[in-house]
Motif scaffolding. Structure first.
Motif: not given
Length: 358
Positions: A113-124
């Motif tokens: 999702a981050v790489a392909n859609e630039d989703a603004p999410v992170k693993i914490i």
């Protein structure tokens, strides 16, 4: 587990289920109004309600969440309620839409999702130090104990897991032409019936249910054979991390306490799954017990968690995860994928939580 395997679990198994169209719509729907409505932090009397998207059905997989809830740790942390939203789901759409504040997912789903859609999410943080993917085979059939044992065999691979399986091959120097990839769904009966020699599965699910049928099984875990990436990851949006940092930290404290209890007394958590949280699912106690044992002994705890506490992701494990994702064609950096500063602060402020083993 004991339930019939549903075709719907492809949404839990891989980020391929987060379609470009769906995520674009979710991102478009994610505006300041949604974020304000879903935010649970900042209230004088506590954090209010929080919604946690689970990756799968309410079985023993979420033992720590059940104990955090039933033992009052969420309440102690300032939440009026924590809503456990049953999956299957990768959690990405729910996060960016603002319908949940935290999601349990995996590095493949979040990385895609981050790489392909630039989703603004992170693993914490992460519950599982090792992912539970495996090539499942029958001991008296394919008996696939090493990567090279796949050569010449028919391997059942779900469409959504094809890129991940090909990454496993690449990590072990095996050409696709050296075996036969058989498209399958998520029902392992094709393995039991002899239609395939191996089957992409979960150590905590199909491996247990097939063995429960009286079929001795052999597992080839991805994590031990070139594809170590984290799973059951706690994931939040960049906005929540920036604006509700203390809320997320308090949530992690409650989760650590819940999982500390689950590791110390898995039977209590299984009782909750059977009698309460998953009471309508027809769960089989023996299968749930085995699932919890596998998770606790093989996936959740490690030398890293012994040293640094539950949910931690060491620098080495971060790099191993990124290498695994690269093998699956997912190009992200550590800064793109992880923000472990919240967990670092939690353990700095609550050093007693590191010793989960007592």
């Amino acid at each position: 587990m004991s339930l019939p395997t549903s075709p719907g679990r492809n949404t839990r198994r891989t980020a391929a289920a987060v379609t470009a169209a769906g995520l674009v719509l979710a991102l478009a729907a994610c505006g300041s109004d949604d974020a304000d409505a879903s935010s649970s932090g900042g209230a004088e009397d506590g954090h209010g309600e929080l919604s946690l998207q689970l990756s799968w059905i309410k079985n023993a997989e979420f033992a720590g969440e059940y104990l955090a809830d039933s033992n009052g740790y969420y309440t102690d942390a300032g939440f009026s309620a924590v809503n456990l939203v049953a999956g299957p789901s990768t959690g990405v759409a729910e996060l960016v839409q603002g319908s949940v504040q935290v999601a349990l997912s995996d590095a493949v789903s979040i990385g895609t999702a981050v790489a392909n859609e630039d989703a603004p999410v992170k693993i914490i943080g992460t519950t599982y130090q090792k992912n539970p993917f495996t090539i499942l085979s029958l001991a008296d059939g394919g008996n696939i104990a090493t990567p090279q044992d796949m050569v010449g065999k028919k391997i059942g691979v779900q469409d959504s897991n094809t890129s991940l399986f090909k990454a496993l091959l690449a990590a072990n120097g095996i050409d696709e032409g050296e075996l036969t990839i058989v498209p399958v769904q998520y029902d392992p009966s094709v393995l039991v019936n002899g239609e395939v020699d191996g089957f992409v599965a979960y150590l905590t699910n199909e491996s247990i249910t097939v063995a429960a049928q009286g079929k001795p099984v052999t597992n080839l875990p991805f994590a031990d054979n070139g594809l170590p990436f984290v799973a059951e990851t706690f994931t939040a949006t960049d906005q929540t991390i920036a604006e509700d940092r203390e809320m997320l930290k308090d949530f992690l404290v409650a989760e650590i306490k819940g999982w500390t209890d689950a590791i110390a007394d898995p039977a209590a958590a299984i009782d909750l799954a059977l009698a309460d949280y998953g009471s309508d699912l027809g769960l089989v106690e023996e299968n749930e017990v085995q699932s919890a044992q596998v998770a606790n002994d093989q996936l959740i705890t490690s030398s890293d968690t012994d040293a640094d506490g539950l949910f931690t992701i060491s620098d080495e494990l971060q790099q191993e995860t990124l290498k695994s994702l690269a093998g699956a064609g997912i190009d992200v950096s550590a800064d793109d994928l992880f923000d472990l500063s919240l967990l670092d602060e939690v353990y700095e402020e609550h050093p007693d939580l590191v010793d989960y083993a007592g």
